[in-house]
Design an enzyme around this catalytic site. Structure first.
Site, PDB file in Angstrom:
ATOM      1  N   ASP A 262      23.970 -24.920  -2.456  1.00 13.58           N
ATOM      2  CA  ASP A 262      24.910 -24.040  -3.297  1.00 13.58           C
ATOM      3  C   ASP A 262      24.265 -23.316  -4.353  1.00 13.58           C
ATOM      4  O   ASP A 262      23.029 -23.751  -4.562  1.00 13.58           O
ATOM      5  CB  ASP A 262      26.123 -24.673  -3.832  1.00 13.58           C
ATOM      6  CG  ASP A 262      27.500 -23.974  -4.012  1.00 13.58           C
ATOM      7  OD1 ASP A 262      27.145 -22.938  -4.120  1.00 13.58           O
ATOM      8  OD2 ASP A 262      28.283 -24.700  -4.095  1.00 13.58           O
ATOM      9  N   TRP A 263      24.831 -22.186  -4.877  1.00 20.00           N
ATOM     10  CA  TRP A 263      23.827 -21.342  -5.781  1.00 20.00           C
ATOM     11  C   TRP A 263      23.644 -21.956  -7.009  1.00 20.00           C
ATOM     12  O   TRP A 263      24.906 -22.115  -7.579  1.00 20.00           O
ATOM     13  CB  TRP A 263      24.774 -20.071  -5.759  1.00 20.00           C
ATOM     14  CG  TRP A 263      24.350 -18.877  -4.503  1.00 20.00           C
ATOM     15  CD1 TRP A 263      23.836 -17.752  -4.835  1.00 20.00           C
ATOM     16  CD2 TRP A 263      24.160 -18.868  -3.353  1.00 20.00           C
ATOM     17  NE1 TRP A 263      23.831 -16.875  -3.655  1.00 20.00           N
ATOM     18  CE2 TRP A 263      23.777 -17.795  -2.697  1.00 20.00           C
ATOM     19  CE3 TRP A 263      24.616 -20.150  -2.407  1.00 20.00           C
ATOM     20  CZ2 TRP A 263      23.650 -17.624  -1.323  1.00 20.00           C
ATOM     21  CZ3 TRP A 263      24.129 -19.747  -0.966  1.00 20.00           C
ATOM     22  CH2 TRP A 263      23.797 -18.558  -0.516  1.00 20.00           C
TER      23      TRP A 263
END
Length: 738
Positions: A262-263
């Site tokens: 995930d970012w």
């Protein structure tokens, strides 16, 4: 000079060839052979490059060998508008609008796997047109608490329902050559302090409740990528967690795809190297706002990784495995010559969005058959509520979209019924844009709440019926990424306005727009409650068609709608939201309710929720006959089927969902009262009867045995309960497992 000239004459044709038809692209070789070939040709720098991002949403291919860049984009409800290369600001393009499909809670509420396939295919076609190779979705985290800010992106509380809906979604998406990135793996049930929450959970609850939908997406759906979650498990972040990624996902489940962070979900180079992360995105940012400009070479799996290899601390063994997976994703997406052409905002996509929205809307209550509204007898309709004029495709975090159109509820109702009056009723959110996308209609308001209430009451006196369109919105601390809700009540002054209207006009239809349940203190006074979700571009059209009876509602709740938070296991046990450690860096959140999530908890404690899991009414009526089993016992490796006749006993055509729950009559261990293990939606004309057959195998009887770390089905007596909701099971069959 002559030597240099000879060298250039040798190199230039090879470079030219790499830009057109790479030398290793031998179509007679299978993908694994071509991966081996490509991997053998790549330099260390090229290998390092392909395992981390080069912009906010892309990672580099290998230009020298003819691999194009890989482009990801947020889903799962539509293709997110493009942002600038190295910033989160909108790129300002005019060709990046999209069809906004209903949120996944609505898709789950259809209980129709065929619509999940249609959803995936339609979304993939939009992604293809926009040249997106990986769609970041769908989400299948379990609805553990109705305060979860991101529940609207997921598929409800039940692992079986989520599993059956995610598989065709993934298959539909990937049938077009666009990779699904199933998220957020796993236990991502909190948005508040999501980077600090360390989930403490039993192995049984993990495997029985929180992992089955991911497992189905991988083993049945064949998902090509998985997104790691922000939270921690066993004290380690899930984007580089050896147990979650190396053991369960890759070893036990045989996942051959790419684990994408995930970012901002990666936190440590060596953990990322060893513990299963394949492709890093968003580091040096918080995933939402600005980060260090051009930080991509400094990512944990960029230069720091290369340095460790050059220093001899690591060989390229782990790196080659990551690159191999990324190349496999390339061949499935960017290098797939069989991909069809994409379509953007096509008629078929709007039709798909409308059909999913209509089938997902849930009629929760309909006293005195007030719905459908008789257009000939209902001359004066008053619509009240901010949510009737507020765009819900804008905001809420990464799923925010730039929809080509969004039919608002007020517009849809007005178009269907003619002259409709409107009163604002309350003010919730007057923000005019989100991430560069404007909300359309102005939401500025200067009147006081007292004035807004007075206006609604005065107009309600003159109305034949009042349609109150309320619920939640996409603002912080509501249905929104990054924060959880701060309470279970409806926000703003909605309850006050509803109570005031009821005093002058009891004919009130409450339409709830949300991805979560909420406390409804006036429920016994309001004759009609409709759960309409966040349903995208065709929202107003879908809502109006159900209110008018053009569409017979058939949606079923994918979660338990609690009367209060005390009915939810995560809150009743004091588990949520966890406890900060002394250093205030980590929150330990123990899932004390274990496997007792949703209806499993209310069943075990004899609680009556406001609306049960699987509940949903229709404008017609159905009668279910007696179920019959095809045999009296199931061999350990066999199957057993149950057939039940279902008759439409009403006056209009409609759909009913037959639900099958399994109970262990006697068990060696503590087990839920019942668990959903099969379902089927059936469409019937008035007076028509169909026999519905549901088949299960021994897996439906199994529990996760922590002593052996294996699934186990004990011999003994079981019951199959069939009905139309978890609290409406009218017939059962008894059988044995030998």
């Amino acid at each position: 000079m002559k030597k240099i000239t000879i060298m250039m004459s040798f190199l230039m044709p090879v470079m030219a060839q790499a830009q057109t038809t790479p030398v290793y692209l031998d179509e007679s070789k299978n993908i694994e052979q071509r991966i081996d070939d490509a991997l053998s040709r790549m330099t260390l720098d090229e290998k390092i490059a392909v395992i981390h991002a080069q912009s906010k949403f892309s990672s580099p291919g290998v230009k020298r060998l003819g691999f194009p860049d890989l482009w990801t984009d947020d889903g799962p409800h539509g293709v997110r508008p493009d942002v600038l290369w190295d910033e989160w600001e909108q790129a300002g393009q005019t060709n990046d609008s999209c069809v906004a499909f209903p949120a996944l809670t609505c898709l789950a509420a259809t209980w129709n796997p065929q619509l999940a396939r249609l959803y995936g295919e339609s979304l993939a076609e939009e992604a293809l047109y926009r040249n997106k190779n990986v769609m970041l979705g769908p989400g299948v985290n379990i609805y553990r608490t109705p305060l979860g800010g991101r529940n609207f992106e997921y598929m409800g509380e039940d692992p079986w329902l989520a599993s059956r809906m995610v598989v065709p979604y993934v298959q539909g998406l990937q049938s077009k050559g666009v990779a699904a990135c199933v998220k957020h793996y796993a236990l991502n049930n909190d948005e508040e302090y999501r980077h600090q929450v360390n989930v403490v959970i039993s192995d049984r609850a993990l495997h029985e409740i929180y992992l089955p939908a991911f497992k189905a997406a991988v083993q049945e759906g064949g998902a090509w990528s998985i997104m790691g979650a922000y939270n921690l498990y066993q004290g380690v972040h899930n984007c580089h967690n050896a147990t979650m990624l190396n053991k369960i996902l890759k070893k036990d489940w045989g996942f051959d795809g790419v684990v994408i962070s995930d970012w901002g979900g990666c936190h440590d180079t060596e953990e990322a190297i060893k513990n299963g992360l394949d492709l890093e995105f968003g580091s040096w940012t918080d995933g939402l706002t600005m980060g260090a400009t051009n930080a991509y070479d400094n990512y944990y799996m960029a230069l720091p990784y290369k340095k460790l290899i050059q220093e001899g601390k690591y060989t390229t063994k782990e790196l080659d495995e990551k690159v191999r997976r990324v190349l496999r994703l390339f061949y499935r997406t960017t290098m797939n010559r069989q991909k069809p052409y994409g379509f953007l905002c096509s008629e078929s996509h709007y039709e798909a969005a409308l059909k999913i929205a209509q089938e997902g809307i849930v009629l929760l209550k309909n006293d005195d058959n007030l719905l459908p509204l008789n257009i000939n007898k209902t001359k004066k309709i008053l619509v009240v509520g901010e949510n009737a004029i507020k765009m819900m495709t804008v905001g809420g975090g990464s799923s925010s979209l730039k929809a080509q159109k969004e039919i608002l509820p007020l517009d849809g109702i007005s178009a269907r019924f003619g002259g409709v009056d409107y009163a604002r009723g309350y003010v919730g959110d007057t923000v005019q844009s989100y991430n560069g996308v404007k909300v359309g209609r102005s939401l500025y308001e200067t009147r006081t709440q007292a004035e807004l209430t007075a206006e609604a009451v005065e107009k309600a006196k003159q109305a034949d019926v009042v349609i109150f369109v309320g619920g939640l919105n996409k603002s912080d601390h509501q249905d929104c990424e990054g924060h959880d809700r701060q309470g279970y009540d409806l926000p703003y002054a909605q309850n006050e306005v509803i109570e005031a209207i009821l005093k002058v006009n009891p004919r009130l239809v409450y339409v709830n727009i949300s991805g979560n349940g909420a406390a409804l203190p006036w429920i016994n006074k309001v004759p009609v409650v409709v759960q309409a979700w966040f349903i995208g571009s065709e929202a107003g059209e879908a809502i109006a068609s159900v209110l008018a009876g053009d569409v017979n509602p058939s949606g079923k709740l994918p979660f338990t709608w609690y009367a209060s938070l005390n009915q939810c296991g995560a809150h009743a046990t004091g588990s949520y939201p966890g406890t900060w450690r002394e250093d205030y860096k980590i929150i330990d959140e123990e899932y004390k309710e274990g496997i007792y999530v949703g209806y499993r908890y209310t069943d075990a404690n004899g609680l009556k929720p406001l609306f049960a899991f699987g509940h949903g009414l229709s404008y017609t009526t159905f009668k279910m006959g007696k179920a019959v089993a095809d045999k009296q016992q199931m061999a350990a490796d066999g199957t057993i089927s149950f057939t039940v006749p279902v008759t439409n006993t009403g006056s209009c055509a409609g759909s009913e969902t037959v639900q099958l729950y399994i109970s262990a009559v006697k068990s060696k261990i503590d087990r839920p009262v019942k668990e959903l293990k099969a379902f089927q939606k059936v469409y019937l004309q008035p007076g028509e009867t169909q026999n519905v057959t549901l088949t299960i195998n021994a897996d439906a009887l199994s529990y996760y045995d922590e002593a052996t770390s294996q699934w186990r089905a004990d011999a003994g007596k079981y019951e199959a309960h069939l009905g139309t909701a978890s609290n409406k099971l009218s017939t059962k069959c008894t059988f044995r497992l030998e």
